[in-house]
Design a protein around this motif. Structure first.
Motif, PDB file in Angstrom:
ATOM      1  N   GLN A  49       7.979 -23.170  17.364  1.00 51.56           N
ATOM      2  CA  GLN A  49       7.707 -22.345  18.506  1.00 51.56           C
ATOM      3  C   GLN A  49       6.747 -23.069  19.437  1.00 51.56           C
ATOM      4  O   GLN A  49       6.097 -24.027  19.037  1.00 51.56           O
ATOM      5  N   VAL A  50       6.666 -22.579  20.664  1.00 55.27           N
ATOM      6  CA  VAL A  50       5.800 -23.139  21.682  1.00 55.27           C
ATOM      7  C   VAL A  50       4.748 -22.109  22.045  1.00 55.27           C
ATOM      8  O   VAL A  50       5.055 -20.927  22.244  1.00 55.27           O
ATOM      9  N   GLN A  51       3.514 -22.559  22.128  1.00 58.07           N
ATOM     10  CA  GLN A  51       2.403 -21.693  22.482  1.00 58.07           C
ATOM     11  C   GLN A  51       1.619 -22.302  23.634  1.00 58.07           C
ATOM     12  O   GLN A  51       1.420 -23.509  23.685  1.00 58.07           O
ATOM     13  N   LEU A  52       1.179 -21.450  24.540  1.00 57.87           N
ATOM     14  CA  LEU A  52       0.314 -21.845  25.639  1.00 57.87           C
ATOM     15  C   LEU A  52      -0.974 -21.041  25.529  1.00 57.87           C
ATOM     16  O   LEU A  52      -0.932 -19.812  25.473  1.00 57.87           O
ATOM     17  N   VAL A  53      -2.103 -21.723  25.504  1.00 57.53           N
ATOM     18  CA  VAL A  53      -3.393 -21.071  25.347  1.00 57.53           C
ATOM     19  C   VAL A  53      -4.290 -21.452  26.512  1.00 57.53           C
ATOM     20  O   VAL A  53      -4.629 -22.625  26.678  1.00 57.53           O
ATOM     21  N   VAL A 105       9.450 -25.996  29.316  1.00 59.94           N
ATOM     22  CA  VAL A 105       9.326 -26.828  28.134  1.00 59.94           C
ATOM     23  C   VAL A 105      10.677 -27.026  27.487  1.00 59.94           C
ATOM     24  O   VAL A 105      11.400 -26.059  27.238  1.00 59.94           O
ATOM     25  N   ALA A 106      11.022 -28.277  27.211  1.00 56.82           N
ATOM     26  CA  ALA A 106      12.190 -28.588  26.405  1.00 56.82           C
ATOM     27  C   ALA A 106      11.760 -28.598  24.949  1.00 56.82           C
ATOM     28  O   ALA A 106      10.875 -29.362  24.562  1.00 56.82           O
ATOM     29  N   VAL A 107      12.374 -27.725  24.144  1.00 57.39           N
ATOM     30  CA  VAL A 107      12.058 -27.645  22.726  1.00 57.39           C
ATOM     31  C   VAL A 107      13.024 -28.504  21.933  1.00 57.39           C
ATOM     32  O   VAL A 107      14.094 -28.882  22.423  1.00 57.39           O
ATOM     33  N   THR A 108      12.643 -28.804  20.701  1.00 56.06           N
ATOM     34  CA  THR A 108      13.421 -29.747  19.896  1.00 56.06           C
ATOM     35  C   THR A 108      14.612 -29.108  19.194  1.00 56.06           C
ATOM     36  O   THR A 108      15.628 -29.765  18.984  1.00 56.06           O
ATOM     37  N   THR A 109      14.487 -27.835  18.799  1.00 58.93           N
ATOM     38  CA  THR A 109      15.548 -27.194  18.045  1.00 58.93           C
ATOM     39  C   THR A 109      15.801 -25.776  18.547  1.00 58.93           C
ATOM     40  O   THR A 109      14.944 -24.904  18.360  1.00 58.93           O
ATOM     41  N   PRO A 110      16.966 -25.520  19.147  1.00 63.52           N
ATOM     42  CA  PRO A 110      17.892 -26.534  19.653  1.00 63.52           C
ATOM     43  C   PRO A 110      17.304 -27.195  20.882  1.00 63.52           C
ATOM     44  O   PRO A 110      16.358 -26.666  21.479  1.00 63.52           O
ATOM     45  N   LEU A 111      17.836 -28.322  21.231  1.00 68.67           N
ATOM     46  CA  LEU A 111      17.331 -29.014  22.413  1.00 68.67           C
ATOM     47  C   LEU A 111      17.709 -28.212  23.648  1.00 68.67           C
ATOM     48  O   LEU A 111      18.866 -28.210  24.080  1.00 68.67           O
ATOM     49  N   SER A 112      16.733 -27.522  24.202  1.00 69.18           N
ATOM     50  CA  SER A 112      16.965 -26.646  25.335  1.00 69.18           C
ATOM     51  C   SER A 112      15.664 -26.443  26.075  1.00 69.18           C
ATOM     52  O   SER A 112      14.579 -26.663  25.521  1.00 69.18           O
ATOM     53  N   VAL A 113      15.755 -25.994  27.323  1.00 63.64           N
ATOM     54  CA  VAL A 113      14.586 -25.803  28.174  1.00 63.64           C
ATOM     55  C   VAL A 113      14.333 -24.321  28.359  1.00 63.64           C
ATOM     56  O   VAL A 113      15.249 -23.554  28.657  1.00 63.64           O
ATOM     57  N   HIS A 114      13.084 -23.922  28.207  1.00 64.84           N
ATOM     58  CA  HIS A 114      12.690 -22.532  28.352  1.00 64.84           C
ATOM     59  C   HIS A 114      11.397 -22.436  29.148  1.00 64.84           C
ATOM     60  O   HIS A 114      10.601 -23.374  29.187  1.00 64.84           O
ATOM     61  N   ARG A 115      11.192 -21.288  29.760  1.00 65.97           N
ATOM     62  CA  ARG A 115       9.959 -20.989  30.462  1.00 65.97           C
ATOM     63  C   ARG A 115       9.038 -20.207  29.532  1.00 65.97           C
ATOM     64  O   ARG A 115       9.426 -19.164  29.001  1.00 65.97           O
ATOM     65  N   ILE A 166       7.658 -31.635  28.441  1.00 69.33           N
ATOM     66  CA  ILE A 166       7.164 -30.627  29.355  1.00 69.33           C
ATOM     67  C   ILE A 166       7.484 -31.072  30.765  1.00 69.33           C
ATOM     68  O   ILE A 166       7.123 -32.182  31.165  1.00 69.33           O
ATOM     69  N   TYR A 167       8.136 -30.212  31.505  1.00 68.73           N
ATOM     70  CA  TYR A 167       8.513 -30.540  32.873  1.00 68.73           C
ATOM     71  C   TYR A 167       7.497 -29.926  33.836  1.00 68.73           C
ATOM     72  O   TYR A 167       6.330 -30.284  33.785  1.00 68.73           O
ATOM     73  N   SER A 168       7.908 -29.031  34.683  1.00 65.48           N
ATOM     74  CA  SER A 168       6.978 -28.437  35.627  1.00 65.48           C
ATOM     75  C   SER A 168       6.002 -27.496  34.925  1.00 65.48           C
ATOM     76  O   SER A 168       6.344 -26.843  33.944  1.00 65.48           O
TER      77      SER A 168
END
Length: 121
Positions: free
Chosen positions: A1-5, A99-109, A31-33
């Motif tokens: 999972q991805v976390q922003l703090v 953010v592009a995550v590794t599993t699955p390879l996809s981009v999410h906000r 990480i893109y924009s």
């Protein structure tokens, strides 16, 4: 999972400065924009600043010339330097990133939980 703090919020007098930080962690491919939003009390969330792929930046007219967005890619961290703070800058500030995550390879906000900035005399 991805976390922003987010961190760095607090109480500051008009004309003062704060620097907000947002650290991104998790199964990150890239990480893109990266963005900073804010939500004043009783109002909708609004975009404050963006740092776009390639390094270009954009700012809301209300903060242009006072706020600076930057990023440290080695630390997966985005910053918002806020100078000459005004009463109307009072809001919860939220970090946001594409953010592009590794599993699955996809981009999410992804959104952080927010940090309170209060400008008061």
């Amino acid at each position: 999972q991805v976390q922003l703090v987010e961190s760095g919020g607090g109480l500051v007098q008009p004309g003062g400065s704060l620097r907000l930080s947002c650290a991104v962690s998790g199964s990150i491919f890239s990480i893109y924009s990266m963005y900073w939003y804010r939500q004043p009390p009783g109002k909708q969330r609004e975009l404050v600043a963006a740092i776009i792929s390639g390094g270009s930046t954009n700012y809301a007219d209300s903060v242009k010339g006072r706020f600076t967005i930057s990023r440290d890619n080695a630390k997966n961290t985005v910053y918002l330097q806020m100078n000459s703070l005004k009463l109307e800058d009072t809001a919860v500030y939220y970090c946001n990133a594409d953010v592009a995550v590794t599993t699955p390879l996809s981009v999410h906000r992804y959104w952080g939980q927010g940090t309170q900035v209060t400008v008061s005399s």
